[in-house]
Scaffold this active site. Structure first.
Site, PDB file in Angstrom:
ATOM      1  N   PRO A 221       0.741  -1.220   0.207  1.00 39.33           N
ATOM      2  CA  PRO A 221       0.193   0.059  -0.043  1.00 39.33           C
ATOM      3  C   PRO A 221       0.766   1.352  -0.200  1.00 39.33           C
ATOM      4  O   PRO A 221       1.814   1.411   0.886  1.00 39.33           O
ATOM      5  CB  PRO A 221      -0.734  -0.118   1.150  1.00 39.33           C
ATOM      6  CG  PRO A 221      -0.155  -1.144   2.026  1.00 39.33           C
ATOM      7  CD  PRO A 221       0.516  -2.096   1.198  1.00 39.33           C
ATOM      8  N   ASN A 222       0.246   2.127  -0.766  1.00 38.21           N
ATOM      9  CA  ASN A 222       0.887   3.540  -0.882  1.00 38.21           C
ATOM     10  C   ASN A 222       2.019   3.533  -1.609  1.00 38.21           C
ATOM     11  O   ASN A 222       2.522   4.755  -2.027  1.00 38.21           O
ATOM     12  CB  ASN A 222       1.040   4.056   0.417  1.00 38.21           C
ATOM     13  CG  ASN A 222      -0.381   4.476   1.231  1.00 38.21           C
ATOM     14  OD1 ASN A 222      -1.167   4.831   0.986  1.00 38.21           O
ATOM     15  ND2 ASN A 222      -0.158   3.898   2.480  1.00 38.21           N
TER      16      ASN A 222
ATOM     17  N   ARG B  22       5.212  10.582  -3.027  1.00 37.17           N
ATOM     18  CA  ARG B  22       4.797  10.512  -1.416  1.00 37.17           C
ATOM     19  C   ARG B  22       6.200  10.585  -0.626  1.00 37.17           C
ATOM     20  O   ARG B  22       7.157   9.889  -0.930  1.00 37.17           O
ATOM     21  CB  ARG B  22       4.353   8.920  -1.358  1.00 37.17           C
ATOM     22  CG  ARG B  22       4.409   8.458   0.090  1.00 37.17           C
ATOM     23  CD  ARG B  22       4.000   6.852   0.127  1.00 37.17           C
ATOM     24  NE  ARG B  22       3.904   6.638   1.487  1.00 37.17           N
ATOM     25  CZ  ARG B  22       4.292   5.315   1.841  1.00 37.17           C
ATOM     26  NH1 ARG B  22       4.552   4.402   1.052  1.00 37.17           N
ATOM     27  NH2 ARG B  22       3.944   5.071   3.218  1.00 37.17           N
TER      28      ARG B  22
ATOM     29  N   TYR C 258      11.545   8.377   0.801  1.00 40.30           N
ATOM     30  CA  TYR C 258      11.215   7.418  -0.293  1.00 40.30           C
ATOM     31  C   TYR C 258      11.925   7.598  -1.598  1.00 40.30           C
ATOM     32  O   TYR C 258      11.847   6.809  -2.368  1.00 40.30           O
ATOM     33  CB  TYR C 258       9.771   7.175  -0.431  1.00 40.30           C
ATOM     34  CG  TYR C 258       9.074   6.745   0.858  1.00 40.30           C
ATOM     35  CD1 TYR C 258       9.513   5.190   1.578  1.00 40.30           C
ATOM     36  CD2 TYR C 258       7.975   7.121   1.316  1.00 40.30           C
ATOM     37  CE1 TYR C 258       8.923   4.960   2.653  1.00 40.30           C
ATOM     38  CE2 TYR C 258       7.664   6.828   2.861  1.00 40.30           C
ATOM     39  CZ  TYR C 258       7.930   5.547   3.355  1.00 40.30           C
ATOM     40  OH  TYR C 258       7.572   5.347   4.496  1.00 40.30           O
TER      41      TYR C 258
ATOM     42  N   ALA D 176       3.265  -0.888   4.857  1.00 36.38           N
ATOM     43  CA  ALA D 176       2.633  -0.830   5.964  1.00 36.38           C
ATOM     44  C   ALA D 176       2.371  -2.255   6.656  1.00 36.38           C
ATOM     45  O   ALA D 176       2.225  -2.479   7.791  1.00 36.38           O
ATOM     46  CB  ALA D 176       1.596   0.182   6.263  1.00 36.38           C
TER      47      ALA D 176
ATOM     48  N   HIS E 288       4.059  -4.767   9.175  1.00 39.50           N
ATOM     49  CA  HIS E 288       4.209  -4.376  10.581  1.00 39.50           C
ATOM     50  C   HIS E 288       3.103  -5.152  11.400  1.00 39.50           C
ATOM     51  O   HIS E 288       3.090  -5.190  12.380  1.00 39.50           O
ATOM     52  CB  HIS E 288       3.948  -2.950  11.080  1.00 39.50           C
ATOM     53  CG  HIS E 288       5.187  -1.975  10.339  1.00 39.50           C
ATOM     54  ND1 HIS E 288       6.429  -2.419  10.308  1.00 39.50           N
ATOM     55  CD2 HIS E 288       4.986  -1.081   9.113  1.00 39.50           C
ATOM     56  CE1 HIS E 288       7.341  -1.637   9.450  1.00 39.50           C
ATOM     57  NE2 HIS E 288       6.471  -0.767   8.816  1.00 39.50           N
TER      58      HIS E 288
ATOM     59  N   ASP F 189       1.502 -15.303   6.950  1.00 39.39           N
ATOM     60  CA  ASP F 189       1.236 -16.866   6.575  1.00 39.39           C
ATOM     61  C   ASP F 189       1.401 -17.195   5.048  1.00 39.39           C
ATOM     62  O   ASP F 189       1.701 -18.238   4.653  1.00 39.39           O
ATOM     63  CB  ASP F 189      -0.406 -17.179   7.041  1.00 39.39           C
ATOM     64  CG  ASP F 189      -0.390 -17.008   8.576  1.00 39.39           C
ATOM     65  OD1 ASP F 189       0.788 -17.120   9.168  1.00 39.39           O
ATOM     66  OD2 ASP F 189      -1.467 -17.235   9.018  1.00 39.39           O
TER      67      ASP F 189
ATOM     68  N   GLU G 260      12.304  -9.665   1.393  1.00 38.06           N
ATOM     69  CA  GLU G 260      11.686  -8.358   1.803  1.00 38.06           C
ATOM     70  C   GLU G 260      12.395  -7.022   1.814  1.00 38.06           C
ATOM     71  O   GLU G 260      13.882  -7.226   2.060  1.00 38.06           O
ATOM     72  CB  GLU G 260      11.487  -8.592   3.553  1.00 38.06           C
ATOM     73  CG  GLU G 260      10.659  -7.392   4.103  1.00 38.06           C
ATOM     74  CD  GLU G 260      10.412  -7.586   5.568  1.00 38.06           C
ATOM     75  OE1 GLU G 260      10.650  -8.463   6.186  1.00 38.06           O
ATOM     76  OE2 GLU G 260       9.966  -6.657   6.157  1.00 38.06           O
TER      77      GLU G 260
ATOM     78  N   HIS H 295      12.735  -2.792   1.747  1.00 40.20           N
ATOM     79  CA  HIS H 295      12.242  -1.419   2.159  1.00 40.20           C
ATOM     80  C   HIS H 295      13.392  -0.589   1.490  1.00 40.20           C
ATOM     81  O   HIS H 295      14.275  -0.561   1.808  1.00 40.20           O
ATOM     82  CB  HIS H 295      12.101  -1.287   3.797  1.00 40.20           C
ATOM     83  CG  HIS H 295      11.210  -2.428   4.300  1.00 40.20           C
ATOM     84  ND1 HIS H 295       9.777  -2.046   4.495  1.00 40.20           N
ATOM     85  CD2 HIS H 295      11.452  -3.543   4.918  1.00 40.20           C
ATOM     86  CE1 HIS H 295       9.334  -3.277   4.980  1.00 40.20           C
ATOM     87  NE2 HIS H 295      10.158  -4.091   5.263  1.00 40.20           N
ATOM     88  N   LEU H 296      12.504   0.638   1.257  1.00 39.52           N
ATOM     89  CA  LEU H 296      13.248   1.790   0.448  1.00 39.52           C
ATOM     90  C   LEU H 296      13.981   2.428   1.851  1.00 39.52           C
ATOM     91  O   LEU H 296      15.274   2.922   1.857  1.00 39.52           O
ATOM     92  CB  LEU H 296      12.305   3.063   0.044  1.00 39.52           C
ATOM     93  CG  LEU H 296      11.790   2.078  -1.185  1.00 39.52           C
ATOM     94  CD1 LEU H 296      10.281   2.686  -1.516  1.00 39.52           C
ATOM     95  CD2 LEU H 296      12.529   2.673  -2.646  1.00 39.52           C
ATOM     96  N   SER H 297      13.254   2.729   2.801  1.00 36.67           N
ATOM     97  CA  SER H 297      13.722   3.362   4.049  1.00 36.67           C
ATOM     98  C   SER H 297      14.229   2.523   4.956  1.00 36.67           C
ATOM     99  O   SER H 297      14.144   1.314   4.853  1.00 36.67           O
ATOM    100  CB  SER H 297      12.555   4.276   4.822  1.00 36.67           C
ATOM    101  OG  SER H 297      11.654   3.402   5.405  1.00 36.67           O
TER     102      SER H 297
ATOM    103  N   ARG I 168      13.056   4.606  12.361  1.00 38.40           N
ATOM    104  CA  ARG I 168      12.099   5.410  12.469  1.00 38.40           C
ATOM    105  C   ARG I 168      11.043   5.222  13.506  1.00 38.40           C
ATOM    106  O   ARG I 168      11.282   5.078  14.472  1.00 38.40           O
ATOM    107  CB  ARG I 168      11.188   5.127  10.778  1.00 38.40           C
ATOM    108  CG  ARG I 168      12.260   5.526   9.752  1.00 38.40           C
ATOM    109  CD  ARG I 168      11.527   5.050   8.397  1.00 38.40           C
ATOM    110  NE  ARG I 168      10.252   6.330   8.290  1.00 38.40           N
ATOM    111  CZ  ARG I 168       9.332   6.144   7.641  1.00 38.40           C
ATOM    112  NH1 ARG I 168       9.447   4.879   6.633  1.00 38.40           N
ATOM    113  NH2 ARG I 168       8.329   6.720   7.566  1.00 38.40           N
TER     114      ARG I 168
ATOM    115  N   ARG J   8       7.086   1.007  13.539  1.00 39.24           N
ATOM    116  CA  ARG J   8       8.005   0.203  12.117  1.00 39.24           C
ATOM    117  C   ARG J   8       8.985  -0.471  12.474  1.00 39.24           C
ATOM    118  O   ARG J   8       9.540  -1.229  11.521  1.00 39.24           O
ATOM    119  CB  ARG J   8       8.465   1.537  11.211  1.00 39.24           C
ATOM    120  CG  ARG J   8       7.311   2.451  10.658  1.00 39.24           C
ATOM    121  CD  ARG J   8       7.960   3.349   9.796  1.00 39.24           C
ATOM    122  NE  ARG J   8       6.972   4.577   9.602  1.00 39.24           N
ATOM    123  CZ  ARG J   8       6.339   4.390   8.862  1.00 39.24           C
ATOM    124  NH1 ARG J   8       5.606   3.567   8.122  1.00 39.24           N
ATOM    125  NH2 ARG J   8       5.321   5.718   8.701  1.00 39.24           N
TER     126      ARG J   8
HETATM  127  C1  DQA Z   1       8.398   0.890   3.607  1.00 37.60           C
HETATM  128  C2  DQA Z   1       8.370   1.165   5.160  1.00 37.60           C
HETATM  129  C3  DQA Z   1       7.251   0.801   5.897  1.00 37.60           C
HETATM  130  O1  DQA Z   1       7.162   1.163   7.166  1.00 37.60           O
HETATM  131  C4  DQA Z   1       6.089   2.211   5.206  1.00 37.60           C
HETATM  132  O2  DQA Z   1       4.815   1.688   5.893  1.00 37.60           O
HETATM  133  C5  DQA Z   1       6.270   2.204   3.634  1.00 37.60           C
HETATM  134  C6  DQA Z   1       7.557   1.879   3.181  1.00 37.60           C
HETATM  135  C7  DQA Z   1       9.527   1.518   2.916  1.00 37.60           C
HETATM  136  O3  DQA Z   1       9.910   0.951   1.798  1.00 37.60           O
HETATM  137  O4  DQA Z   1      10.794   1.992   3.406  1.00 37.60           O
HETATM  138  O5  DQA Z   1       5.168   2.276   3.268  1.00 37.60           O
HETATM  139  O6  DQA Z   1       7.883  -0.501   3.349  1.00 37.60           O
END
Ligand code: DQA
Length: 143
Positions: A10-11, A18, A23, A75, A78, A85, A99, A101-103, A108, A112
């Site tokens: 999401p997002n 964003r 990001y 998100a 988390h 599952d 897995e 993550h950009l950040s 943070r 998170r």
């Molecule tokens: C994220 C980190 C997550 O905490 C956040 O909710 C995101 C982006 C990242 O790529 O840094 O939407 O997954």
């Protein structure tokens, strides 16, 4: 050619506008293009959904087709036990799931700092912006 799916939660369809200070200013298309140029030997499919059920069905499809996945659950990382599952099914099928993550969520807000996905992923790469995806692909490529 080997196919790898890059699945985004999401997002992440809003990348580029964003919170660019967190990001980056590249869109999903920009990142996909950059990755495809870096990994011409892989066929990379970029997917993004805000819908947990759709993400889950893509992970199920990856299990069935034995397609490695680079997964940014955003998100959902988390708190989604349902996606966790689904990722266990990847583990049981022996299909890599990294897995990313950009950040760096560890630096943070406290909510998170824990990912329910990390426990069942092949590995985790976070904090390197778009390069997180490239590092994950580099491992999958050699796996
Ligand atoms: C994220 C980190 C997550 O905490 C956040 O909710 C995101 C982006 C990242 O790529 O840094 O939407 O997954």
């Amino acid at each position: 050619m080997r196919t790898v799916w890059i699945v985004n939660g999401p997002n992440l369809g809003r990348l580029g506008t964003r919170e660019p200070e967190i990001y980056g200013s590249e869109t999903g298309d920009d990142i996909h293009k950059m990755l495809q140029e870096r990994f011409p030997e892989l066929e990379l499919e970029w997917r993004q959904s805000d819908d947990e059920a759709e993400l889950m069905s893509w992970i199920h499809d990856a299990v069935d087709s034995k397609t490695p996945v680079v997964f940014n659950p955003a998100a959902f990382s988390h708190y989604s036990y349902a996606l966790r599952d689904a990722c266990v099914l990847m583990q049981e099928a022996g299909v890599p799931l990294v897995e990313v993550h950009l950040s760096n969520p560890a630096s943070r807000e406290s909510f998170r700092r824990h990912s329910v996905i990390s426990e069942v992923a092949s590995g985790v790469i976070q904090g390197f912006g778009a390069e997180s995806y490239a590092l994950a692909l580099s491992w999958i490529d050699r796996h």
